[in-house]
Write an enzyme that holds these catalytic residues in place. Structure first.
Site, mmCIF file in Angstrom:
data_model
loop_
_atom_site.group_PDB
_atom_site.id
_atom_site.type_symbol
_atom_site.label_atom_id
_atom_site.label_comp_id
_atom_site.label_asym_id
_atom_site.label_seq_id
_atom_site.Cartn_x
_atom_site.Cartn_y
_atom_site.Cartn_z
ATOM 1 N N GLN A 173 -9.827 -3.889 -3.650
ATOM 2 C CA GLN A 173 -11.140 -3.274 -3.502
ATOM 3 C C GLN A 173 -12.028 -3.901 -4.435
ATOM 4 O O GLN A 173 -13.368 -4.299 -4.240
ATOM 5 C CB GLN A 173 -11.023 -1.992 -3.459
ATOM 6 C CG GLN A 173 -12.473 -1.491 -2.764
ATOM 7 C CD GLN A 173 -12.722 -1.859 -1.454
ATOM 8 O OE1 GLN A 173 -12.213 -1.860 -0.559
ATOM 9 N NE2 GLN A 173 -14.025 -2.460 -1.404
ATOM 10 N N ARG B 52 -13.886 -9.001 0.717
ATOM 11 C CA ARG B 52 -12.496 -8.452 0.853
ATOM 12 C C ARG B 52 -11.698 -9.907 1.042
ATOM 13 O O ARG B 52 -10.511 -10.413 0.658
ATOM 14 C CB ARG B 52 -11.847 -7.410 1.799
ATOM 15 C CG ARG B 52 -12.322 -5.899 1.258
ATOM 16 C CD ARG B 52 -11.807 -5.588 0.060
ATOM 17 N NE ARG B 52 -10.345 -5.428 0.149
ATOM 18 C CZ ARG B 52 -9.646 -4.491 0.459
ATOM 19 N NH1 ARG B 52 -10.072 -3.522 1.028
ATOM 20 N NH2 ARG B 52 -8.365 -4.491 0.364
ATOM 21 N N ASP C 142 -16.711 7.050 -2.064
ATOM 22 C CA ASP C 142 -15.824 6.863 -1.344
ATOM 23 C C ASP C 142 -15.579 8.264 -0.785
ATOM 24 O O ASP C 142 -16.110 9.255 -0.800
ATOM 25 C CB ASP C 142 -14.639 6.395 -2.311
ATOM 26 C CG ASP C 142 -13.326 6.051 -1.378
ATOM 27 O OD1 ASP C 142 -13.339 5.944 -0.036
ATOM 28 O OD2 ASP C 142 -12.195 6.193 -2.129
ATOM 29 N N CYS D 154 -16.379 1.589 -0.315
ATOM 30 C CA CYS D 154 -15.180 0.643 0.096
ATOM 31 C C CYS D 154 -14.976 0.929 1.776
ATOM 32 O O CYS D 154 -14.296 0.047 2.207
ATOM 33 C CB CYS D 154 -13.911 1.141 -0.647
ATOM 34 S SG CYS D 154 -13.595 2.599 -0.695
ATOM 35 N N ARG E 115 0.950 -1.004 -0.082
ATOM 36 C CA ARG E 115 -0.016 -0.012 0.111
ATOM 37 C C ARG E 115 0.837 1.241 -0.004
ATOM 38 O O ARG E 115 1.630 1.411 0.925
ATOM 39 C CB ARG E 115 -1.004 0.084 1.031
ATOM 40 C CG ARG E 115 -1.535 1.388 1.521
ATOM 41 C CD ARG E 115 -2.869 1.293 2.502
ATOM 42 N NE ARG E 115 -3.955 0.425 1.806
ATOM 43 C CZ ARG E 115 -5.123 0.548 2.304
ATOM 44 N NH1 ARG E 115 -5.487 1.187 3.459
ATOM 45 N NH2 ARG E 115 -6.128 -0.076 1.614
ATOM 46 N N HIS F 93 -6.957 0.861 -6.807
ATOM 47 C CA HIS F 93 -7.412 -0.100 -5.627
ATOM 48 C C HIS F 93 -7.989 -1.424 -6.074
ATOM 49 O O HIS F 93 -8.932 -1.620 -5.946
ATOM 50 C CB HIS F 93 -7.964 0.492 -4.660
ATOM 51 C CG HIS F 93 -8.123 0.028 -3.188
ATOM 52 N ND1 HIS F 93 -7.340 -1.032 -2.886
ATOM 53 C CD2 HIS F 93 -8.831 0.425 -2.195
ATOM 54 C CE1 HIS F 93 -7.772 -1.427 -1.656
ATOM 55 N NE2 HIS F 93 -8.414 -0.511 -0.914
HETATM 56 N N1 NVA Z 1 -9.748 6.694 -1.832
HETATM 57 C C1 NVA Z 1 -9.602 6.122 -0.308
HETATM 58 C C2 NVA Z 1 -9.668 4.602 -0.275
HETATM 59 C C3 NVA Z 1 -9.502 3.929 1.133
HETATM 60 C C4 NVA Z 1 -9.693 2.689 1.259
HETATM 61 C C5 NVA Z 1 -7.979 6.601 -0.143
HETATM 62 O O1 NVA Z 1 -7.156 6.154 -0.759
HETATM 63 O O2 NVA Z 1 -7.748 6.950 1.065
HETATM 64 N N1 CP Z 2 -11.532 -0.188 1.881
HETATM 65 C C1 CP Z 2 -10.014 -0.277 2.320
HETATM 66 O O1 CP Z 2 -8.960 -0.574 1.578
HETATM 67 O O2 CP Z 2 -10.064 -0.208 3.686
HETATM 68 P P1 CP Z 2 -8.620 0.038 4.612
HETATM 69 O O3 CP Z 2 -7.997 1.121 4.345
HETATM 70 O O4 CP Z 2 -9.012 -0.090 6.016
HETATM 71 O O5 CP Z 2 -7.717 -1.171 4.141
#
Ligand code: NVA
Ligand code: CP
Length: 301
Positions: A130, A286, A218, A258, A100, A127
Site C-alpha cells: 500500500q 497499486r 483508514d 487506502c 495477506r 501493509h
Molecule cells: N487497516 C485495514 C487496511 C485494509 C486495506 C485492515 O487491515 O483491514
Molecule cells: N487497500 C487495500 O489493500 O485494499 P484491499 O483490502 O481491497 O486489498
C-alpha cells in the site's frame, strides 16, 4: 531485495528506483514486452481483498506471468500443514509468494522457509505494498518527499505503521492523531525515530492536521478487529476527516485513503469524493507499483 515484509526492507534509493520504474510502466501501459513470461505467483489470502488481489493478478497478467489466488482455508495450510512446509513446496512450483495474513509472524515464517521472494500483502503489523502506491501518488502530486508534512488521523494500525517507516525513509514529517489506546506499534515508532523520523503522536486531530500537505486515514475497524467494532466506533468519535478538519491543512492538501472506506466514519463523503481526494489514483497506483515490485523482486527490472 529478497523479501518485502516491511516497507523498511527497502532503502530510500530502492524506493526511488521502484517508483521510477512504476511511473514508466504506468506511462507505457499496454506496451509491455512480457518480462515475467513463464513466471508464476502464488497469492495466499487469509482475509478478503479487492485492490490487492486484483492489482497483483492484473500486474502478473500484463507482464506476461501467471498469478494464482489461493484462499488459505482451501490449502492444506488450513488443515494444519505447517507454514514452513507450505513455503518449501511453493518454492518448487512458483517464483514468488504474496501473503495477506492475520499474524505478521506468518509472513515472516513463510519468508524464513521459502527459497523465493515473499511479499507481505498486509499483515496485522504492516501493509508495505500500500505504501509503495501511496508514495507514487504523493510524488505525482507534490513532486518530492522531503519537507512534506503528512497527518495520519485515526487508528495507529498496519497502514499507519508502514507510513511511519516510509516517512522515516523518505524524510517526511509525520503527525499521527489517534485516540488514547490506539497508538501505533511502539517498536515501529522506535525504529522510525532511530532513523531520524520527525514523528509526533497526539490525541488531537486538529494539532496533527494543522499545516499538513497530506491527510491520510483508514478504517476504524480493521480486518481482525471486528469483535471490537462497537467500542471502536465510540472511541474514534471526533477522528473523522471532514471539511472542518481539512480547513486546518494547507489549501493544496491532498487526501489519501487506502480503501475500503466508510463514509461518515473515518472520512466524510464530501471529503472522500471531493476535490482534495486522490484515492482513486492511489488505488490505481497499486497496479503500477506492484508491477515494478514484482519485476525488481524477480530480478527482471
Ligand atoms: N487497516 C485495514 C487496511 C485494509 C486495506 C485492515 O487491515 O483491514
Ligand atoms: N487497500 C487495500 O489493500 O485494499 P484491499 O483490502 O481491497 O486489498
Amino acid at each position: 531485495m529478497m523479501h518485502l515484509l516491511s516497507i523498511s526492507d527497502l532503502e530510500y534509493g530502492d524506493i526511488l528506483k521502484l517508483l521510477d520504474l512504476a511511473a514508466e510502466l504506468k506511462k507505457n501501459r499496454g506496451q509491455s514486452a512480457y518480462p515475467l513470461k513463464n513466471t508464476s505467483l502464488a497469492m495466499i489470502f487469509e482475509k478478503p481483498s479487492t485492490r490487492t488481489r486484483i492489482s497483483l493478478e492484473v500486474a502478473m497478467a500484463e507482464l506476461g506471468g501467471h498469478a494464482m489466488y489461493l484462499n488459505a482455508g482451501d490449502l492444506q495450510l488450513g488443515r494444519s500443514e505447517t507454514i514452513c512446509d507450505t513455503a518449501r513446496v511453493l518454492s518448487r512450483y512458483v517464483h514468488a509468494i504474496t501473503a495477506r495474513v492475520y499474524h505478521h509472524e506468518t509472513v515472516c515464517e513463510l519468508a524464513k522457509c521459502a527459497r523465493i521472494p515473499v511479499i507481505n500483502a498486509l499483515s496485522d503489523l504492516e501493509h508495505p505494498c500500500q505504501l509503495l502506491a501511496d508514495l507514487l501518488t504523493i510524488r505525482e502530486r507534490k513532486g518530492d518527499f522531503e519537507g512534506l508534512c503528512i497527518a495520519w488521523i485515526g487508528d495507529g494500525n498496519n497502514v499507519c505503521n508502514s507510513l511511519i517507516l516510509a516517512s522515516a525513509i523518505t524524510k517526511m514529517k509525520l503527525n499521527v492523531a489517534c485516540p488514547a489506546g490506539y497508538e501505533p506499534d511502539s517498536g515501529i515508532l522506535s525504529r522510525a525515530r532511530a532513523l531520524g523520523c520527525d514523528v509526533m503522536v497526539t490525541h488531537d486531530p486538529i494539532e496533527a492536521a494543522t499545516g499538513a500537505d497530506v491527510l491520510y486515514t483508514d478504517v476504524w475497524v480493521s480486518m481482525g478487529d471486528e469483535k471490537e467494532e462497537k467500542k471502536r466506533l465510540q472511541d474514534f468519535t471526533g477522528f473523522q476527516i471532514d471539511e472542518k478538519l481539512l480547513d486546518h491543512a494547507n489549501p493544496d492538501c491532498i487526501v489519501l485513503h487506502c480503501l475500503p472506506a466508510h463514509r461518515g466514519q473515518e472520512i466524510s463523503g464530501v471529503v472522500l469524493d471531493g476535490p482534495h481526494s486522490v484515492v482513486l489514483d492511489q488505488a490505481e497506483n497499486r497496479l503500477h507499483t506492484e508491477k515494478a515490485l514484482l519485476m525488481i523482486a524477480l530480478g527482471l527490472d
